[in-house]
Scaffold this active site. Structure first.
Site, PDB file in Angstrom:
ATOM      1  N   GLU A   5     -41.265 122.688  69.863  1.00 32.98           N
ATOM      2  CA  GLU A   5     -40.226 121.780  69.341  1.00 32.98           C
ATOM      3  C   GLU A   5     -40.755 120.985  68.157  1.00 32.98           C
ATOM      4  O   GLU A   5     -40.034 120.753  67.182  1.00 32.98           O
ATOM      5  CB  GLU A   5     -39.727 120.839  70.441  1.00 32.98           C
ATOM      6  N   TRP A  29     -18.722 121.228  59.925  1.00 35.29           N
ATOM      7  CA  TRP A  29     -19.960 120.696  60.511  1.00 35.29           C
ATOM      8  C   TRP A  29     -20.476 119.471  59.769  1.00 35.29           C
ATOM      9  O   TRP A  29     -21.153 118.617  60.343  1.00 35.29           O
ATOM     10  CB  TRP A  29     -21.044 121.791  60.563  1.00 35.29           C
ATOM     11  N   ASN A  48     -30.954 116.860  73.586  1.00 38.04           N
ATOM     12  CA  ASN A  48     -30.831 118.029  72.697  1.00 38.04           C
ATOM     13  C   ASN A  48     -29.784 119.034  73.173  1.00 38.04           C
ATOM     14  O   ASN A  48     -28.996 119.551  72.381  1.00 38.04           O
ATOM     15  CB  ASN A  48     -32.186 118.725  72.552  1.00 38.04           C
ATOM     16  N   TRP A  69     -11.763 125.452  57.538  1.00 40.58           N
ATOM     17  CA  TRP A  69     -11.730 124.567  58.700  1.00 40.58           C
ATOM     18  C   TRP A  69     -10.338 123.968  58.882  1.00 40.58           C
ATOM     19  O   TRP A  69      -9.632 123.756  57.895  1.00 40.58           O
ATOM     20  CB  TRP A  69     -12.751 123.429  58.519  1.00 40.58           C
ATOM     21  N   TRP A 119     -27.132 121.057  62.869  1.00 40.22           N
ATOM     22  CA  TRP A 119     -25.692 121.276  62.630  1.00 40.22           C
ATOM     23  C   TRP A 119     -25.426 122.659  62.054  1.00 40.22           C
ATOM     24  O   TRP A 119     -24.499 123.351  62.457  1.00 40.22           O
ATOM     25  CB  TRP A 119     -25.110 120.166  61.743  1.00 40.22           C
ATOM     26  N   TRP A 145     -40.388 123.246  65.396  1.00 48.60           N
ATOM     27  CA  TRP A 145     -38.995 123.290  64.889  1.00 48.60           C
ATOM     28  C   TRP A 145     -38.793 122.178  63.852  1.00 48.60           C
ATOM     29  O   TRP A 145     -38.124 122.349  62.843  1.00 48.60           O
ATOM     30  CB  TRP A 145     -37.981 123.077  66.026  1.00 48.60           C
TER      31      TRP A 145
HETATM   32  P1  FAD Z   1     -38.486 116.455  72.653  1.00 53.52           P
HETATM   33  O1  FAD Z   1     -37.778 117.547  73.354  1.00 53.52           O
HETATM   34  O2  FAD Z   1     -39.437 115.643  73.424  1.00 53.52           O
HETATM   35  O3  FAD Z   1     -39.236 117.121  71.415  1.00 53.52           O
HETATM   36  C1  FAD Z   1     -40.341 116.490  70.755  1.00 53.52           C
HETATM   37  C2  FAD Z   1     -40.031 116.289  69.290  1.00 53.52           C
HETATM   38  O4  FAD Z   1     -39.854 117.542  68.650  1.00 53.52           O
HETATM   39  C3  FAD Z   1     -38.748 115.516  69.028  1.00 53.52           C
HETATM   40  O5  FAD Z   1     -38.959 114.136  69.130  1.00 53.52           O
HETATM   41  C4  FAD Z   1     -38.391 115.981  67.622  1.00 53.52           C
HETATM   42  O6  FAD Z   1     -39.115 115.285  66.641  1.00 53.52           O
HETATM   43  C5  FAD Z   1     -38.857 117.427  67.624  1.00 53.52           C
HETATM   44  N1  FAD Z   1     -37.727 118.303  67.978  1.00 53.52           N
HETATM   45  C6  FAD Z   1     -37.297 118.637  69.209  1.00 53.52           C
HETATM   46  N2  FAD Z   1     -36.272 119.511  69.141  1.00 53.52           N
HETATM   47  C7  FAD Z   1     -36.050 119.724  67.826  1.00 53.52           C
HETATM   48  C8  FAD Z   1     -35.132 120.531  67.106  1.00 53.52           C
HETATM   49  N3  FAD Z   1     -34.233 121.322  67.715  1.00 53.52           N
HETATM   50  N4  FAD Z   1     -35.154 120.482  65.758  1.00 53.52           N
HETATM   51  C9  FAD Z   1     -36.059 119.723  65.101  1.00 53.52           C
HETATM   52  N5  FAD Z   1     -36.966 118.943  65.738  1.00 53.52           N
HETATM   53  C10 FAD Z   1     -36.965 118.948  67.076  1.00 53.52           C
HETATM   54  N6  FAD Z   1     -33.670 115.618  65.819  1.00 53.52           N
HETATM   55  C11 FAD Z   1     -34.039 114.540  65.128  1.00 53.52           C
HETATM   56  O7  FAD Z   1     -35.192 114.107  65.229  1.00 53.52           O
HETATM   57  N7  FAD Z   1     -33.149 113.903  64.306  1.00 53.52           N
HETATM   58  C12 FAD Z   1     -31.870 114.324  64.160  1.00 53.52           C
HETATM   59  O8  FAD Z   1     -31.121 113.729  63.377  1.00 53.52           O
HETATM   60  C13 FAD Z   1     -31.449 115.447  64.910  1.00 53.52           C
HETATM   61  N8  FAD Z   1     -30.167 115.882  64.844  1.00 53.52           N
HETATM   62  C14 FAD Z   1     -29.790 116.994  65.567  1.00 53.52           C
HETATM   63  C15 FAD Z   1     -28.471 117.462  65.458  1.00 53.52           C
HETATM   64  C16 FAD Z   1     -28.071 118.580  66.168  1.00 53.52           C
HETATM   65  C17 FAD Z   1     -26.638 119.091  66.036  1.00 53.52           C
HETATM   66  C18 FAD Z   1     -28.986 119.253  67.003  1.00 53.52           C
HETATM   67  C19 FAD Z   1     -28.568 120.464  67.784  1.00 53.52           C
HETATM   68  C20 FAD Z   1     -30.294 118.805  67.114  1.00 53.52           C
HETATM   69  C21 FAD Z   1     -30.716 117.677  66.401  1.00 53.52           C
HETATM   70  N9  FAD Z   1     -32.034 117.184  66.493  1.00 53.52           N
HETATM   71  C22 FAD Z   1     -32.408 116.087  65.751  1.00 53.52           C
HETATM   72  C23 FAD Z   1     -33.057 117.910  67.270  1.00 53.52           C
HETATM   73  C24 FAD Z   1     -33.248 117.448  68.729  1.00 53.52           C
HETATM   74  O9  FAD Z   1     -32.014 117.380  69.373  1.00 53.52           O
HETATM   75  C25 FAD Z   1     -33.965 116.095  68.843  1.00 53.52           C
HETATM   76  O10 FAD Z   1     -35.128 116.107  68.063  1.00 53.52           O
HETATM   77  C26 FAD Z   1     -34.369 115.815  70.286  1.00 53.52           C
HETATM   78  O11 FAD Z   1     -33.243 115.810  71.118  1.00 53.52           O
HETATM   79  C27 FAD Z   1     -35.070 114.485  70.350  1.00 53.52           C
HETATM   80  O12 FAD Z   1     -35.387 114.151  71.671  1.00 53.52           O
HETATM   81  P2  FAD Z   1     -36.886 114.077  72.166  1.00 53.52           P
HETATM   82  O13 FAD Z   1     -37.686 113.204  71.279  1.00 53.52           O
HETATM   83  O14 FAD Z   1     -36.833 113.737  73.615  1.00 53.52           O
HETATM   84  O15 FAD Z   1     -37.357 115.571  71.950  1.00 53.52           O
END
Ligand code: FAD
Length: 475
Positions: A278, A363, A345, A310, A386, A281
């Protein structure tokens, strides 16, 4: 004198610009520029503004223990902020300005302007790759090109971990003070933001608290991450995203602690390895955004995405924003977002799919709304998430794979624990009906203070397939 320009890197530890500025014996001064107009145009949420402010208060204290004053100024927008930094550097007699790079289009332009304005004044500009595990452009395919697909990018990142130094950098030592630094300290005013802010007292904002949160997660919870991370009723993810988004924490700090605590971090399928994926990612979306300026202008990565017609119905958009769609998992998720500024997420994927494929709304409307609410709003990750959900991004969900919001709810919140937490109106609905409350209410003649579904999923699914196919087949 060295001036460090803080932006989305609000930390004193593992900060490459700060570390480099503190390398010599020069006194160091920090500066942060509030840019309310720019923030408003980027939909910066009051939650994130609140966290930035709280973090600046704490950072000022942490840096002052090292005799580094942190000055906070205001400029309307990015061009003005570049001038402001150059003027301030000149005024205090700085010989160099140090900053960590920001890769988005406007931010890069701002830094070019700053560099030029500083050069006019004979002041050096040093910029560092600091935001990611791997700086954009460093992980390339065998053909020397940037990756467009996540899995090979991730594999290349994991291979690179053996040869590239991604360990946290040296912390700044305590500086000798002098009369010029003392004068700056004596003129510091309490930090005041001219931007709407919301309370963030649920989130730690000091270095100690943030690091303790990250260390505890890596020690006690990450092993269960792979098994539990998709269930929003369980607190199984780290919730470190608000800190990573404003740079209060670096991904290198996270990785170093993960490696220290979890010996199996390289074994496929472990909680630690999945969590590292993640973080990768996050790097991937930064890479995509840095390599494709059209992303900063909010174009779809896939050109045909611009041809999707849309529906953009404002009433349905309002129902989505306010959590009144009649689909419990979607509504509960939107209440979590609206009330806390954070959303799980799995739920982000569900509500984004619902907005684009069930409500047939662009979106970008969802992207902006998320930014206006999220405490962890991050341009690249949000845009990437998105575009993935709308099937128009790089390595996105194929357009014909459409989440069914009801079965997603059944799968990931089977007993409705999460739904009940956020939708008290559904508290009395029995477990097996929680994802279809109106079926239950109608059958048993119960009243419900909850909206009926605003659309029929099966109908909308067919419509979505048609409009996406039409867009894809455009000559
Ligand atoms: P954890 O699951 O603990 O992951 C650790 C870290 O990895 C996160 O803190 C984050 O920095 C990174 N990470 C995790 N998943 C993703 C992912 N899919 N993409 C990129 N980085 C990721 N994340 C944001 O930080 N900011 C946003 O504005 C954002 N907008 C999103 C919008 C959509 C539509 C979607 C589907 C995902 C988005 N995410 C975003 C990614 C992800 O949902 C969040 O990073 C995550 O939910 C944060 O929770 P956590 O810190 O507990 O993540």
């Amino acid at each position: 004198m060295h001036l460090v320009w803080f932006r989305r890197d609000l930390r004193g530890l593992d900060n490459r610009a700060l570390s480099a500025a503190s390398d010599a014996s020069e006194p160091v001064v920090g500066i942060f520029i509030e840019t309310p107009e720019q923030w408003a145009s980027h939909h910066l949420s009051p939650k994130q503004a609140g966290l930035i402010k709280a973090r600046l208060d704490a950072l000022r204290e942490e840096l002052s223990a090292k005799n580094i004053p942190l000055v906070v100024e205001r400029a309307a927008d990015f061009p003005q902020s570049a001038e402001k930094v150059a003027d301030y550097a000149h005024r205090i007699g700085a010989t160099a300005v140090f900053a960590n790079k920001e890769y988005e289009l406007n931010e890069s332009k701002r830094d070019e302007q700053a560099c030029a304005a500083l050069a006019d004044k004979g002041i050096a500009w040093y910029a560092y790759d600091d935001r990611n595990l791997f700086a954009p452009g460093t992980i390339k395919s065998g053909k020397g090109e940037p990756y467009k697909v996540f899995t090979p990018f991730k594999k290349a990142c994991l291979r690179a971990l053996d040869g590239m130094d991604v360990s946290p950098c040296q912390k700044p030592s305590k500086r000798e003070t002098n009369s010029a630094v003392d004068a700056i300290f004596s003129q510091l005013q309490p930090i005041h933001f001219d931007y709407p802010m919301e309370d963030v007292s649920d989130w730690a904002s000091d270095e100690k608290g943030i690091l303790a949160h990250m260390r505890r997660y890596c020690r006690e919870q990450v092993a269960d991450y792979k098994r539990q991370r998709d269930f929003p009723a369980v607190d199984a993810t780290s919730q470190l995203s608000p800190y990573l988004a404003i740079g209060a924490l670096s991904p290198r700090q996270c990785l170093a602690r993960l490696q220290e605590e979890q010996a199996d971090w390289r074994e496929p399928d472990t909680g630690a390895a999945t969590w590292l994926s993640e973080l990768i990612w996050r790097d991937f979306y930064q890479e995509v955004s840095a390599q494709n300026p059209a992303i900063s202008k909010k174009y779809s990565f896939l050109a045909w995405g611009e041809s999707v017609v849309w529906d953009n119905d404002p009433t349905l958009f309002e129902a989505w924003k306010t959590g009144k769609t009649g689909f419990p998992i979607v509504d509960a998720a939107m209440h979590q977002l609206n009330q806390t500024g954070w959303m799980h997420n799995r739920l982000r994927m569900i509500v984004a799919s619902f907005l684009t494929k069930d409500l047939l709304i662009d979106w970008r409307w969802g992207e902006d709304y998320f930014m206006s609410k999220l405490i962890d709003g991050d341009f690249a990750s949000n845009n990437g998430g998105w575009q993935w959900s709308a099937s128009v991004g790089t390595d996105a969900q194929p357009y014909f794979r459409i989440f069914n919001p009801t079965t997603q709810g059944e799968r990931f919140d089977s007993d409705g624990r999460f739904i009940r937490r956020w939708l008290p109106a559904l508290k009395e609905v029995p477990g097996k009906h929680i994802h279809n409350p109106w079926q239950w209410a109608d059958k048993y003649a119960q009243s419900l203070d909850y909206p009926r579904p605003v659309v029929d999923h099966a109908t909308q699914r067919k419509k979505a397939l048609a409009i996406f196919e039409a867009a894809k087949n455009q000559p």
